[in-house]
Design a protein around this motif. Structure first.
Motif, short mmCIF file in Angstrom:
data_model
loop_
_atom_site.label_atom_id
_atom_site.label_comp_id
_atom_site.label_asym_id
_atom_site.label_seq_id
_atom_site.Cartn_x
_atom_site.Cartn_y
_atom_site.Cartn_z
N THR A 18 0.84 -1.19 0.00
CA THR A 18 0.00 0.00 0.00
C THR A 18 0.87 1.24 0.00
O THR A 18 2.09 1.17 0.26
CB THR A 18 -0.90 0.04 1.25
N LYS A 19 0.27 2.38 -0.26
CA LYS A 19 0.99 3.65 -0.20
C LYS A 19 1.59 3.85 1.18
O LYS A 19 2.75 4.26 1.32
CB LYS A 19 0.04 4.80 -0.54
N GLU A 20 0.82 3.53 2.20
CA GLU A 20 1.28 3.72 3.57
C GLU A 20 2.47 2.81 3.89
O GLU A 20 3.41 3.22 4.58
CB GLU A 20 0.13 3.43 4.55
N LEU A 22 4.71 1.66 1.74
CA LEU A 22 5.88 2.17 1.04
C LEU A 22 6.49 3.36 1.78
O LEU A 22 7.72 3.47 1.92
CB LEU A 22 5.52 2.57 -0.39
N HIS A 23 5.64 4.26 2.25
CA HIS A 23 6.14 5.42 2.99
C HIS A 23 6.82 4.98 4.29
O HIS A 23 7.88 5.51 4.66
CB HIS A 23 5.00 6.40 3.30
N ALA A 43 6.74 2.34 -7.99
CA ALA A 43 6.71 2.61 -6.55
C ALA A 43 6.48 4.10 -6.29
O ALA A 43 5.71 4.48 -5.41
CB ALA A 43 8.02 2.16 -5.91
N TYR A 44 7.14 4.94 -7.09
CA TYR A 44 6.98 6.39 -6.93
C TYR A 44 5.53 6.81 -7.18
O TYR A 44 4.96 7.58 -6.41
CB TYR A 44 7.91 7.11 -7.89
N GLU A 45 4.94 6.28 -8.23
CA GLU A 45 3.55 6.64 -8.55
C GLU A 45 2.58 6.15 -7.49
O GLU A 45 1.59 6.81 -7.19
CB GLU A 45 3.18 6.10 -9.94
N LYS A 46 2.88 5.01 -6.90
CA LYS A 46 2.01 4.49 -5.84
C LYS A 46 2.14 5.33 -4.57
O LYS A 46 1.17 5.52 -3.83
CB LYS A 46 2.34 3.03 -5.56
N MET A 47 3.36 5.85 -4.32
CA MET A 47 3.56 6.69 -3.13
C MET A 47 2.88 8.05 -3.28
O MET A 47 2.60 8.72 -2.30
CB MET A 47 5.06 6.89 -2.89
N GLU A 48 2.67 8.50 -4.51
CA GLU A 48 1.98 9.75 -4.85
C GLU A 48 2.82 10.99 -4.60
O GLU A 48 2.82 11.92 -5.40
CB GLU A 48 0.63 9.85 -4.12
N GLN A 49 3.53 11.04 -3.48
CA GLN A 49 4.41 12.18 -3.22
C GLN A 49 5.57 11.72 -2.36
O GLN A 49 5.47 10.74 -1.62
CB GLN A 49 3.67 13.32 -2.53
#
Length: 327
Positions: A18-20, A22-23, A43-49
């Motif tokens: 999930t995004k969370e 990855l962060h 991975a970058y696109e899934k993290m969004e920022q």
């Protein structure tokens, strides 16, 4: 200045984090001492920022597309063109291919991936040859792990004056293992001694969840069983002076020294374990019977004993001894 790039997140594209997650993974990598986290485009696109005030690198196919992804500290790709903020990645599968590096002398930054056979050669001579081939370039060394020596080679590169290395957590990308390199550098040259490595179990658990894999219990630094001691001599030595057998405090990496009872245990180990479990020590003759029963049981099961099983065995031996006295 030593700079460690961790590229684990370039290998998560076939996983479903999930995004969370990855962060959090990035946060924990920075916390243990990673300087730059390398991402795949997915991975970058899934993290969004990207988290602010942290250094990230993006692995891309071509340098021409880097303008589509602004904000990265570096961009990494297979290319022989020199471009600002680009780390030119080259694969060398054999020491004899080092001559190819001479064509890249105009590149500011180069990552060398591979050289699996370096440990089988005169690695110090070869590493110096690499530096001499690229006298004006920043050389990032990313040894692969076909022969199980990538972590040692990465550390040796730093010990010989190299400043830049790429690793992956638990050696996931067949690279040097990030946690092994960080701990080795801490012990050898006091590199980032104030970083908190006690969160490594949290990072390992998150890694296992994301990748749906299980880290070996014997994996250096993060294996769940590496601080378990069965041998009687080792158990006695660790109790008297842990530094004799432990290169670092298990607590520093979130672990705990644990005495395990098994077929290699001796009387001292039996005594220590009974004291640990608050079991009164019987006479030595009874201790010897307990030890004999432990060895017999563990040889049969081909396993060490859990504390509950050991406690039950002790109670059975002591009860049997009392019955013999009263009969």
């Amino acid at each position: 200045m030593i700079q460690i790039i961790d590229n684990t997140l370039t290998a998560f594209d076939n996983c479903l984090p999930t995004k969370e997650e990855l962060h959090l993974f990035c946060e924990l990598l920075f916390a243990i001492g990673v300087d730059i986290v390398e991402l795949s485009v997915d991975a970058y696109e899934k993290m969004e920022q990207l988290p602010i005030e942290k250094k990230f690198a993006l692995h891309i196919e071509l340098p021409e597309i880097m303008d589509m992804f602004p904000g990265f500290y570096r961009y990494i790709c297979h290319t022989e063109k020199s471009k600002e903020k680009v780390i030119n990645e080259i694969q060398l599968n054999d020491v004899r291919e080092i001559v190819r590096l001479r064509a890249l002398q105009a590149c500011n930054e180069i990552r060398i991936v591979g050289l699996d056979d370096l440990i089988c050669k005169s690695y110090d001579k070869t590493m110096n040859e690499i530096k001499n081939s690229l006298p004006k370039s920043k050389i990032n060394f990313c040894p692969e792990n076909t022969y199980g020596c990538a972590s040692a080679l990465a550390v040796q590169w730093v010990m010989m004056g190299g400043s830049y290395i790429t690793t992956s957590f638990a050696g996931y990308k067949n690279n040097a293992a990030t946690e092994e390199v960080i701990m080795a550098l801490r012990l050898a040259i006091r590199h980032k001694p104030n970083k908190d490595l006690s969160i490594l179990p949290q990072l390992a658990n998150l890694f296992e969840k994301i990748t749906n894999t299980t880290i070996s219990n014997k994996k250096p630094i993060i294996g769940k069983s590496i601080f378990k001691v069965e041998s009687g001599i080792h158990a006695d030595g660790i109790k008297k002076n842990p530094a004799n057998y432990e290169a670092y405090d298990p607590k520093s990496v979130g672990g705990k020294a644990e005495l395990v009872i098994g077929k290699h245990s001796g009387l001292k180990a039996i005594q220590y374990k009974m004291q640990e479990l608050d079991i009164p020590l019987p006479k030595e003759a009874v201790l010897e019977k307990i030890l004999y029963s432990v060895k017999e049981t563990c040889t049969e099961t081909k396993n060490s004993m859990e504390d509950d099983d050991f406690q039950n065995l002790v109670c059975e031996v002591i009860a049997d001894e009392r019955n013999q006295i009263h009969s």
